[in-house]
Design an enzyme around this catalytic site. Structure first.
Site, PDB file in Angstrom:
ATOM      1  CB  SER A 126      55.388  37.123  45.864  1.00 15.08           C
ATOM      2  OG  SER A 126      55.876  37.987  46.852  1.00 15.08           O
ATOM      3  CE1 TYR A 186      52.417  40.911  44.315  1.00 17.77           C
ATOM      4  CE2 TYR A 186      53.249  40.365  46.429  1.00 17.77           C
ATOM      5  CZ  TYR A 186      53.224  40.635  44.994  1.00 17.77           C
ATOM      6  OH  TYR A 186      54.442  40.205  44.248  1.00 17.77           O
TER       7      TYR A 186
END
Length: 293
Positions: A145, A159
């Site tokens: 990401s 995350y």
């Protein structure tokens, strides 16, 4: 790999989002597909769509389950042939519990790290030894990401932790894979229309608990999800970019420029924190260079 035609591609999180985008791009070039996902209804829909283009099998799979991952690998190779393209793509957001120091819990940590990092580890551990034994051409795709390259605000700390780990693992193992003719691409998307927040809320048991405990949970979550609506990138675009990266043996796949400034700021801050070079630094650099030769 110049082409994925007639190759078997195994894609986790393959029933929707970026995983389905990759599946569509691979299928258009003639790859056979093994799609793994927790969402059995979405798997059925993906198979119905892609069967018109290529041979497809679908496998309900929790990527945290190592025995199930091994069984999925065995079935894929038994029915479709050796897996030449491995896409460790399944992922979840950290949910509101992973964005709030007051509501965070071990359950949130375990779920986020278990899927986002553990799923990649399990995919690598299950498939890469088989690839190494066979030799190339082959390719691994790890979905990280933009939040695995730089932090913006720190809200999604769980995350970020999971995705930074995927980035580090990929950068470390990439050069080793080259020795066996195996490429690796690290995909670091920004805002992509994957409905990851919805999936996280539906599949993480801890999210239901957080929602019941926090009366403002729903409002916060809806605001977060709304960020993806106006500018969310089409997952099919990302899938095409990944296929091009495989063709060109490109390590980094950056679908957009969302993280350009945060990455530059992070790198600048790291370099600015470096002390003045010393004779010890020069000697260490020489020793490391000799060890690499």
């Amino acid at each position: 790999m110049q082409t994925v035609t007639d190759c078997t591609a195994f894609i986790t999180g393959g029933a929707s989002g970026i995983g389905l985008g990759m599946a569509r791009a691979f299928a258009a070039e003639g790859a056979k597909l093994a799609l793994a996902d927790l969402d059995e209804e979405a798997l059925d829909e993906a198979k119905h769509e892609l069967n018109a283009l290529t041979e497809v099998i679908t496998i309900p799979l929790d990527v945290r389950d190592r025995e199930a991952m091994a069984a999925a690998a065995d079935r894929s190779e038994r029915e479709l042939g050796p897996v030449r393209v491995l896409c460790n793509n399944a992922g979840v957001g950290s949910g509101m519990g992973g964005m709030n120091l007051e509501t965070m819990s071990y359950e949130h940590w375990d779920h986020t790290l278990g899927v986002n990092l553990g799923g990649v580890v399990n995919g690598v551990q299950t498939f890469v030894p088989r690839m190494v034994e066979r030799g190339g051409p082959a390719h691994v795709v790890n979905t990280s990401s933009g939040s695995g390259l730089a932090v913006t605000g720190g809200a999604q700390f769980m995350y970020c932790a999971s995705k930074y780990a995927v980035t580090g693992l990929s950068e470390a193992i990439g050069n080793l894979l080259k020795l066996y003719g195996i490429g690796l691409t690290l995909v670091s998307p920004g805002f992509v229309d994957t409905r990851i927040a919805e999936t996280t809320r539906r599949l993480d048991p801890a999210e239901a608990e957080a929602e019941s405990m926090d009366p403002e949970y729903r409002e916060k979550l809806e605001r977060f999800e709304a960020l993806f609506e106006p500018l969310g990138q089409d997952p099919d675009e990302v899938g095409t970019m990944v296929l091009e990266a495989i063709h060109n043996d490109r390590f980094y796949c950056q679908p957009d420029r969302l993280m350009a400034e945060p990455i530059q700021a992070r790198c600048s801050a790291l370099l600015e924190a470096m002390p003045e070079e010393t004779e010890r630094d020069r000697k260490m650099a020489e020793m490391i260079e000799k060890a690499r030769q």
